[in-house]
Scaffold this motif. Structure first.
Motif, PDB file in Angstrom:
ATOM      1  N   SER A  73       0.782  -1.287   0.337  1.00 42.36           N
ATOM      2  CA  SER A  73       0.103   0.043  -0.028  1.00 42.36           C
ATOM      3  C   SER A  73       0.721   1.257  -0.055  1.00 42.36           C
ATOM      4  N   GLN A  74       1.987   1.151   0.447  1.00 43.81           N
ATOM      5  CA  GLN A  74       3.192   2.281   0.474  1.00 43.81           C
ATOM      6  C   GLN A  74       3.961   2.238  -0.644  1.00 43.81           C
ATOM      7  N   ILE A  75       3.631   1.329  -1.662  1.00 42.82           N
ATOM      8  CA  ILE A  75       4.556   1.592  -2.815  1.00 42.82           C
ATOM      9  C   ILE A  75       3.685   1.981  -4.202  1.00 42.82           C
ATOM     10  N   ASN A  76       3.817   2.848  -5.021  1.00 41.70           N
ATOM     11  CA  ASN A  76       2.790   3.077  -6.160  1.00 41.70           C
ATOM     12  C   ASN A  76       3.426   2.824  -7.744  1.00 41.70           C
ATOM     13  N   VAL A  77       2.667   2.768  -8.446  1.00 37.36           N
ATOM     14  CA  VAL A  77       3.292   2.337  -9.908  1.00 37.36           C
ATOM     15  C   VAL A  77       4.487   3.398 -10.095  1.00 37.36           C
ATOM     16  N   ALA A  78       4.049   4.572 -10.014  1.00 35.85           N
ATOM     17  CA  ALA A  78       5.146   5.880 -10.105  1.00 35.85           C
ATOM     18  C   ALA A  78       6.294   5.364  -9.652  1.00 35.85           C
ATOM     19  N   ASP A  79       6.447   4.869  -8.509  1.00 32.01           N
ATOM     20  CA  ASP A  79       7.698   4.458  -7.916  1.00 32.01           C
ATOM     21  C   ASP A  79       8.556   3.642  -8.624  1.00 32.01           C
ATOM     22  N   VAL A  80       7.903   2.631  -9.206  1.00 35.44           N
ATOM     23  CA  VAL A  80       8.294   1.470 -10.079  1.00 35.44           C
ATOM     24  C   VAL A  80       8.893   1.924 -11.304  1.00 35.44           C
ATOM     25  N   VAL A  81       8.030   2.605 -11.726  1.00 31.40           N
ATOM     26  CA  VAL A  81       8.477   3.181 -13.107  1.00 31.40           C
ATOM     27  C   VAL A  81       9.377   4.297 -13.090  1.00 31.40           C
ATOM     28  N   LYS A  82       9.604   4.976 -11.881  1.00 33.61           N
ATOM     29  CA  LYS A  82      10.849   5.941 -11.950  1.00 33.61           C
ATOM     30  C   LYS A  82      12.199   5.254 -11.559  1.00 33.61           C
ATOM     31  N   ALA A  83      12.124   4.100 -11.067  1.00 32.82           N
ATOM     32  CA  ALA A  83      13.242   3.331 -10.626  1.00 32.82           C
ATOM     33  C   ALA A  83      13.772   2.714 -11.895  1.00 32.82           C
ATOM     34  N   ILE A  84      13.046   2.310 -12.689  1.00 28.12           N
ATOM     35  CA  ILE A  84      13.489   1.886 -13.913  1.00 28.12           C
ATOM     36  C   ILE A  84      13.751   2.594 -15.283  1.00 28.12           C
ATOM     37  N   ASP A  85      12.771   3.699 -15.529  1.00 25.60           N
ATOM     38  CA  ASP A  85      12.888   4.581 -16.449  1.00 25.60           C
ATOM     39  C   ASP A  85      12.228   5.903 -16.184  1.00 25.60           C
ATOM     40  N   ASP A  86      12.876   6.787 -15.575  1.00 23.28           N
ATOM     41  CA  ASP A  86      12.475   8.192 -15.063  1.00 23.28           C
ATOM     42  C   ASP A  86      11.988   9.004 -16.245  1.00 23.28           C
ATOM     43  N   ALA A  87      12.573   8.780 -17.382  1.00 23.86           N
ATOM     44  CA  ALA A  87      12.066   9.516 -18.701  1.00 23.86           C
ATOM     45  C   ALA A  87      10.714   9.447 -18.879  1.00 23.86           C
ATOM     46  N   ILE A  88      10.035   8.206 -18.670  1.00 23.91           N
ATOM     47  CA  ILE A  88       8.477   8.226 -18.997  1.00 23.91           C
ATOM     48  C   ILE A  88       7.654   9.099 -18.084  1.00 23.91           C
ATOM     49  N   ILE A  89       7.995   9.302 -16.919  1.00 27.76           N
ATOM     50  CA  ILE A  89       7.210  10.409 -16.328  1.00 27.76           C
ATOM     51  C   ILE A  89       8.046  11.456 -15.702  1.00 27.76           C
ATOM     52  N   GLY A  90       9.013  11.629 -16.378  1.00 23.40           N
ATOM     53  CA  GLY A  90       9.923  12.797 -16.183  1.00 23.40           C
ATOM     54  C   GLY A  90       9.306  13.996 -16.761  1.00 23.40           C
ATOM     55  N   SER A  91      10.162  15.166 -16.500  1.00 23.17           N
ATOM     56  CA  SER A  91       9.850  16.645 -17.034  1.00 23.17           C
ATOM     57  C   SER A  91      10.340  16.642 -18.339  1.00 23.17           C
ATOM     58  N   VAL A  92       9.477  17.457 -19.008  1.00 23.50           N
ATOM     59  CA  VAL A  92       9.751  17.845 -20.312  1.00 23.50           C
ATOM     60  C   VAL A  92      10.721  19.137 -20.138  1.00 23.50           C
ATOM     61  N   ASN A  93      11.804  19.145 -21.047  1.00 28.24           N
ATOM     62  CA  ASN A  93      12.626  20.183 -20.963  1.00 28.24           C
ATOM     63  C   ASN A  93      12.078  21.481 -21.689  1.00 28.24           C
ATOM     64  N   GLN A  94      11.549  22.454 -20.748  1.00 29.16           N
ATOM     65  CA  GLN A  94      11.042  23.633 -21.278  1.00 29.16           C
ATOM     66  C   GLN A  94      11.914  24.482 -22.068  1.00 29.16           C
ATOM     67  N   PRO A  95      11.483  25.132 -23.075  1.00 27.07           N
ATOM     68  CA  PRO A  95      12.223  25.910 -23.851  1.00 27.07           C
ATOM     69  C   PRO A  95      12.514  27.521 -23.224  1.00 27.07           C
ATOM     70  N   LYS A  96      13.569  27.948 -23.524  1.00 21.60           N
ATOM     71  CA  LYS A  96      14.019  29.518 -22.808  1.00 21.60           C
ATOM     72  C   LYS A  96      12.801  30.261 -23.206  1.00 21.60           C
ATOM     73  N   ALA A  97      12.423  30.964 -22.267  1.00 23.55           N
ATOM     74  CA  ALA A  97      11.502  31.993 -22.257  1.00 23.55           C
ATOM     75  C   ALA A  97      11.836  33.116 -23.222  1.00 23.55           C
ATOM     76  N   SER A  98      10.983  33.227 -24.333  1.00 21.51           N
ATOM     77  CA  SER A  98      11.242  34.476 -25.178  1.00 21.51           C
ATOM     78  C   SER A  98      10.431  35.558 -24.956  1.00 21.51           C
ATOM     79  N   GLY A  99       9.305  35.278 -24.184  1.00 21.40           N
ATOM     80  CA  GLY A  99       8.333  36.467 -23.969  1.00 21.40           C
ATOM     81  C   GLY A  99       7.229  36.282 -24.957  1.00 21.40           C
ATOM     82  N   ARG A 100       7.248  35.248 -25.814  1.00 19.46           N
ATOM     83  CA  ARG A 100       6.085  35.295 -26.741  1.00 19.46           C
ATOM     84  C   ARG A 100       5.956  33.551 -26.883  1.00 19.46           C
TER      85      ARG A 100
END
Length: 143
Positions: A73-100
């Motif tokens: 009950s204290q382990i979730n699916v995200a824990d397992v996914v992150k342990a094996i392949d963090d890129a699946i639910i990782g953050s997207v690289n945000q482009p540099k803010a250009s103001g528009r």
């Protein structure tokens, strides 16, 4: 979105451990491999990664194997996914803010929203709830 085989196998292995959970009672690699039809060598590599992520514990010896470090009950699916392949639910690289807002920034924002929703859903799913669902499905099948 397609789930990589290594993540699928890791989830199946941890679900097997959750379904058989009895505290610190190890389940052998052979049992997990056979029950989930996961090649033993591949399973061993995944369990090592899950151990490094503090999801499973190994026990050596004749009656050795692996068990979940915490209650299912204290382990979730995200824990397992992150342990094996963090890129699946990782953050997207945000482009540099250009103001528009350009197409690249807009697409990045959409994928960030998708990732956030997926991460939230995977964090809501505990191994215990999935193992219980599996057991209920199997019981319903045999009745």
């Amino acid at each position: 979105m397609k789930l990589p085989a290594k993540v699928n196998y890791a989830l199946r292995a941890t679900l097997e451990l959750a379904a058989r959970y009895k505290g610190e009672v190890p389940i052998s690699i052979e049992i997990i491999s056979k029950a989930q039809k996961i090649p033993k060598n591949f399973l061993t590599q995944l369990l090592i990664r899950l151990k490094s992520a503090d999801i499973v514990v190994s026990h050596r010896g004749v009656s050795g194997g692996y068990f979940l470090k915490r209650h299912p009950s204290q382990i979730n699916v995200a824990d397992v996914v992150k342990a094996i392949d963090d890129a699946i639910i990782g953050s997207v690289n945000q482009p540099k803010a250009s103001g528009r807002i350009d197409a690249n920034k807009l697409i990045s924002e959409i994928w960030e929203d998708v990732n956030r929703a997926a991460r939230k859903r995977l964090e809501e799913l505990s191994l215990e709830s999935l193992a219980l669902k599996l057991r209920n499905e199997q019981m319903n099948y045999y009745i």
